[in-house]
Design a protein around this motif. Structure first.
Motif, PDB file in Angstrom:
ATOM      1  N   THR A 158     -79.763   1.108  -3.226  1.00 35.56           N
ATOM      2  CA  THR A 158     -78.823  -0.019  -3.130  1.00 35.56           C
ATOM      3  C   THR A 158     -77.396   0.474  -2.908  1.00 35.56           C
ATOM      4  O   THR A 158     -76.438  -0.267  -3.145  1.00 35.56           O
ATOM      5  CB  THR A 158     -78.884  -0.884  -4.393  1.00 35.56           C
ATOM      6  N   ALA A 163     -74.884  -2.908   5.830  1.00 33.12           N
ATOM      7  CA  ALA A 163     -76.170  -3.593   5.740  1.00 33.12           C
ATOM      8  C   ALA A 163     -76.152  -4.844   6.599  1.00 33.12           C
ATOM      9  O   ALA A 163     -75.106  -5.482   6.777  1.00 33.12           O
ATOM     10  CB  ALA A 163     -76.499  -3.959   4.293  1.00 33.12           C
ATOM     11  N   ASP A 165     -78.707  -8.363   7.234  1.00 32.49           N
ATOM     12  CA  ASP A 165     -79.901  -9.133   6.892  1.00 32.49           C
ATOM     13  C   ASP A 165     -80.528  -9.694   8.162  1.00 32.49           C
ATOM     14  O   ASP A 165     -79.830 -10.228   9.030  1.00 32.49           O
ATOM     15  CB  ASP A 165     -79.553 -10.282   5.939  1.00 32.49           C
ATOM     16  N   GLN A 167     -83.924 -12.042   9.594  1.00 35.22           N
ATOM     17  CA  GLN A 167     -85.057 -12.907   9.272  1.00 35.22           C
ATOM     18  C   GLN A 167     -86.030 -12.948  10.446  1.00 35.22           C
ATOM     19  O   GLN A 167     -85.648 -12.775  11.602  1.00 35.22           O
ATOM     20  CB  GLN A 167     -84.570 -14.314   8.930  1.00 35.22           C
ATOM     21  N   THR A 240     -86.931 -11.834   4.215  1.00 32.58           N
ATOM     22  CA  THR A 240     -85.725 -11.328   4.859  1.00 32.58           C
ATOM     23  C   THR A 240     -85.646  -9.820   4.670  1.00 32.58           C
ATOM     24  O   THR A 240     -85.814  -9.314   3.560  1.00 32.58           O
ATOM     25  CB  THR A 240     -84.471 -11.991   4.265  1.00 32.58           C
ATOM     26  N   THR A 242     -83.371  -6.403   4.772  1.00 34.11           N
ATOM     27  CA  THR A 242     -82.014  -5.886   4.747  1.00 34.11           C
ATOM     28  C   THR A 242     -82.038  -4.490   5.357  1.00 34.11           C
ATOM     29  O   THR A 242     -82.676  -3.579   4.818  1.00 34.11           O
ATOM     30  CB  THR A 242     -81.455  -5.831   3.315  1.00 34.11           C
ATOM     31  N   CYS A 244     -80.313  -1.110   6.153  1.00 32.03           N
ATOM     32  CA  CYS A 244     -79.272  -0.383   5.427  1.00 32.03           C
ATOM     33  C   CYS A 244     -78.968   0.952   6.096  1.00 32.03           C
ATOM     34  O   CYS A 244     -79.854   1.590   6.680  1.00 32.03           O
ATOM     35  CB  CYS A 244     -79.712  -0.127   3.985  1.00 32.03           C
ATOM     36  N   ARG A 253     -84.918  -2.772   3.159  1.00 32.33           N
ATOM     37  CA  ARG A 253     -85.173  -3.265   1.805  1.00 32.33           C
ATOM     38  C   ARG A 253     -85.677  -4.699   1.873  1.00 32.33           C
ATOM     39  O   ARG A 253     -85.120  -5.541   2.581  1.00 32.33           O
ATOM     40  CB  ARG A 253     -83.885  -3.190   0.970  1.00 32.33           C
TER      41      ARG A 253
END
Length: 268
Positions: A158, A163, A165, A167, A240, A242, A244, A253
């Motif tokens: 994390t 990052a 996101d 979908q 979703t 993520t 990174c 993630r």
């Protein structure tokens, strides 16, 4: 490499419209015209191996044992990862050749039962120049045992510096399957994915996640030179992702924190 096996050597005119269709499927604008350099990994939409339905396995992939990949008696196929080296730009609208070979094919026994490991290497040539070396690591395994405990996936870091996101939906997965000529039913046949292969939904393509990480990493100031990735847990179409990045490390993630993919990035 034997020229007698058509799966080992393929040519493609590299139609710009196909690469542009992939851009749209990935939610991106822009034009791709003849002579333009293709984004990294876009060779995935070329060099289709269009077999008749009679030559396909139950999962929609070409049946093993008839081409490069031997039949090890294990029905479930997974793209475990790979490594790419980008030596020179591939350009749209200029004929290219792909030379494929098997680097490794072996069967072993792991904690979850027998496993088949296959490593393929593809070289993409254009105008007598080696442009891309693409190694693919495939894993074959038995059908899932519903009584067996579910393996615990690793947790993702994390501490990313950047990052994004992303979908997905069933339409996106279908379009990506169509453009890459990937007939694997886990990406578009929900009943098959759940009832036969034991997934919780449609599975987002590992190469699609890798593609998005590559586009995130590739910039005019630091073009991608190499990219190695390994899938560590499946991502479902309703989740979703993520994407990174931290230094030369990339990862995907899931919403529950599990790590779906890790990658090493070399750019600049």
């Amino acid at each position: 490499m034997s020229d007698e096996n058509p799966a080992c050597r393929q040519t493609d005119p590299m139609d710009p419209a196909r690469a542009e269709a992939l851009l749209r499927t990935l939610g991106r604008d822009g034009d791709i015209r003849a002579g333009d350099a293709l984004p990294p990994f876009f060779h995935q939409v070329y060099f289709w191996d269009a077999l008749t339905s009679a030559l396909l396995g139950r999962d929609g992939h070409p049946r093993v044992g008839q081409g490069l990949i031997p039949d090890m008696g294990l029905p479930r196929r997974m793209w475990a990862g790979g490594a790419l080296a980008f030596h020179a730009p591939l350009r749209a609208g200029i004929a290219a050749e792909k030379l494929s070979s098997v680097l490794k094919a072996e069967r072993k026994t792991g904690r979850t039962g027998p496993l088949g490991f296959v490593t393929l290497e593809h070289q993409i040539w254009q105008e007598d120049t080696l442009c891309v070396t693409d190694r693919q690591d495939l894993v074959y395994r038995e059908d899932p045992d519903p009584t067996a405990p579910t393996p615990e996936p690793p947790l993702a870091n994390t501490d990313e510096d950047s990052a994004i996101d992303v979908q997905f939906d069933s339409t996106t997965l279908f379009r990506y399957s169509a453009l890459t000529f990937n007939g694997h039913r886990i990406h578009y046949d929900l009943d098959y994915a759940k009832q036969v292969e034991g997934y919780g939904g449609l599975v987002v393509h590992g190469p699609l996640l890798a593609q998005l990480l590559m586009l995130m990493a590739d910039t005019p100031a630091a073009p991608l030179r190499s990219f190695a990735f390994r899938a560590t847990a499946p991502l479902m179409h309703f989740e979703t992702a993520t994407l990174c990045r931290k230094g030369d490390q990339g990862w995907v993630r899931a919403p529950d924190g599990r790590q779906c993919m890790i990658a090493r990035i070399n750019g600049g």
